[in-house]
Motif scaffolding. Sequence first.
Motif, short mmCIF file in Angstrom:
data_model
loop_
_atom_site.label_atom_id
_atom_site.label_comp_id
_atom_site.label_asym_id
_atom_site.label_seq_id
_atom_site.Cartn_x
_atom_site.Cartn_y
_atom_site.Cartn_z
N ARG A 1 18.68 16.95 -7.87
CA ARG A 1 18.11 17.87 -8.87
C ARG A 1 19.22 18.54 -9.68
O ARG A 1 19.13 18.65 -10.91
CB ARG A 1 17.26 18.94 -8.17
N GLU B 1 7.65 29.22 -4.92
CA GLU B 1 8.29 27.90 -5.00
C GLU B 1 9.81 28.06 -5.03
O GLU B 1 10.54 27.38 -4.30
CB GLU B 1 7.83 27.15 -6.23
N GLN C 1 7.81 11.83 -1.37
CA GLN C 1 7.20 13.12 -1.03
C GLN C 1 7.26 13.33 0.48
O GLN C 1 7.25 12.38 1.26
CB GLN C 1 5.76 13.21 -1.53
N LEU D 1 4.92 30.33 -8.63
CA LEU D 1 6.25 30.10 -9.20
C LEU D 1 7.32 30.85 -8.42
O LEU D 1 8.40 30.34 -8.12
CB LEU D 1 6.27 30.51 -10.67
N ALA E 1 9.57 19.29 -7.06
CA ALA E 1 8.54 20.33 -7.22
C ALA E 1 7.75 20.49 -5.94
O ALA E 1 7.50 19.52 -5.21
CB ALA E 1 7.61 19.96 -8.37
N THR F 1 4.25 21.18 -4.15
CA THR F 1 2.84 21.00 -4.49
C THR F 1 1.95 21.27 -3.28
O THR F 1 2.41 21.19 -2.13
CB THR F 1 2.57 19.56 -4.98
N GLN G 1 13.54 15.16 -10.22
CA GLN G 1 12.67 16.30 -10.48
C GLN G 1 12.03 16.67 -9.14
O GLN G 1 11.39 15.83 -8.50
CB GLN G 1 11.59 15.89 -11.48
N GLN H 1 7.39 17.18 -3.81
CA GLN H 1 7.16 15.96 -4.60
C GLN H 1 8.43 15.69 -5.41
O GLN H 1 8.92 16.56 -6.13
CB GLN H 1 5.99 16.20 -5.55
#
Length: 718
Positions: free
Chosen positions: A228, A285, A210, A282, A236, A238, A234, A189
């Motif tokens: 980034r 990721e 996305q 975490l 991330a 998901t 940003q 995302q």
Amino acid sequence: MQTIINQLTAELSIRPQQVTATLQLLEEGATVPFIARYRKEATGGLTDTQLREFAERLSYLRELEDRRTVILKSIKEQDKLTPDLERTILSAETKVRLEDLYLPFKPKRRTKAQIAREAGLAPLADALLLDANLGPEKTAEQYINVEKGIADIKSALEGARHILMEKFAEDAELVGKLRDYLWQQGILQVQLIAGKEEEGAKFADYFAYQEAIKNIPSHRALALLRGRKESILQVALTIDETQTDIILNKIASRFKIINKQRPADAWLIETVRWTWKVKLFLQLEVELLTQLREQAEAEAIAVFAHNLKDLLLAAPAGGRVTMGLDPGFRSGVKVVVVDETGKLLAHTVIYPHQPQQRWDEAIATLAKLCQQHQVNLISIGNGTASRETDKLAVEVIKKYPALKLTKIVVSEAGASVYSASELAAKEFPDLDVSLRGAVSIARRLQDPLAELVKIDPKSIGVGQYQHDVNQTQLARSLEAVVEDCVNAVGVEVNSASMALLTRVAGLNETIARNIVEFRNQQGIFKNRSALKKVPRLGEKAFEQAAGFLRISNGANPLDASAVHPEAYAVVESIAKKHQQNIKTMIGEQKFLRSLNPADFVTEQFGIPTIEDIIAELEKPGRDPRPEFKTASFKEGIENLTDLKEGMLLEGTVTNVTNFGAFVDIGVHQDGLIHISALANRFIKDPREVVRTGDIVKVKVLSVDLPRKRVALSMRLES
């Protein structure tokens, strides 16, 4: 070593004998070009591409073995190495798997779990995991110990939870499965960081974006990661709620946690949820974004390498007197003339453009130089003022048809890097830096390979995001490409520069310098054997290099070919058997094709080498590069504003990526042919259709002036 041999055999689908022979040759210091060309019998005919892959994997597997040894030693010193664990570690086939196995034993800062263990809470954690019928609060009562920091039931259960969370998060089998699952199901995302709209305009396509992480192509991944890094985007990872439930079930199942409404079930399930939320997600990721970056970098490096190879092996204009023009407005157009060998004959600066606008004077100067030095070609750099300078050359050609001039616009990428280099300073100590760039522009038309080897490959400008990728890997890959290209073409030892000689298999900068100095002092080399007199050029270096060094018009005609001196006896036996003279036999295609290679096999040379020798005798020293051609830019089309949808133009492919090809159509901004517009059929790789340096006909699909983007198509009839 046997483990490495077995793995290379399986991964590369080659025989163990090929692996062993190649390993031995590499360990003896043989170079990839030498092995590929002159040791086919030993390797079973592995190509230079296969050998590069072999060397790359060998390096990885050796690093893997070294790391395995360190890990085994570390766990053994902790007195925690069981026979099962040792077998598992010994069977690990990747660095990632190895690190997963080492994670529980890796020395780390004191964690909450370690503090809890020191406070004596490990038995509580084990008991609740083993028997969910136990009541957590009641069981925890007996572990309260104020002196050890366990003041109440809540503290005891919290400590036990941290112990189990660490246990779950460090389980190698579980972590491996969850990593794979998240790679398959995860969505990346992307959002714009508030207030960065203007600063991050170039990332506009990704302001609200996305995509499944596994599907993101290399160029897009590198763009997102750059956004980034520059604090514009940003990024991330998901997953949806359904996938989260599946993952929680996977963790619970691994440790036999089932909700049967027993006293400890709810507490254990909450521990699983916290393990995923606080630790595993975490951690994974970060790992998967790293994996995405590494895969994208590897792909980008491969694309750069392909483009560099095409550029280096571009068609040479050959030995013709050439004028080099390095365009400029205020600073003027830098002009040089080089002879057939690239030697500088003349130089000056003209000011045909704004603000001076000395157009007629510039034409007269160019015409005079062309006439004086009998110039054949005009090479024009494609930078600022390129089209205006191209117009100037057109007018010179029209006004002076008797000069029979041909003009070509060439990429000037890296010319400024060469100009300011130590090599250029040594070559032209008294020449202004700006004029050295014009020399490079002229010479790269005569022989792209010989000139471009003087420039750091990363500065040649045929890659995407080259500054974002692993610089060590990029340099290693590009250096290999340069080495392969130089040795595929061969080098004329009596005229080659030190930079070119340095790239010959078996030679280095010191030996290359010694060859040039020896040549300058003693005169030209009359045969390959004379190379042995060069300081530091020993038997090993001679063996590796000799076949790639050419001596034209030497005492032995074979010295001008790719036949290695070690195999001259084979040629002599062919000549003797058929009562031929070697010199007259060379090039006799009908006779050479009538030969049976098996008749000349020896203990040292098998059929593959004999076939290569015969093929080389047919066309000795043949150049694998294509015939020289040039693109013709359409008159009146000089800027983006001149372009109209539907226009048919000719251009030169400057860069090929996984998503398409960029083409110079003469408007100072390369247009993009998307992969879908390259052909009337489906293609997976743009290189199926085009390569860097190709001359192509294109149609303008659209022009985006604000973003300076041009969409092109090679599907001309659509």
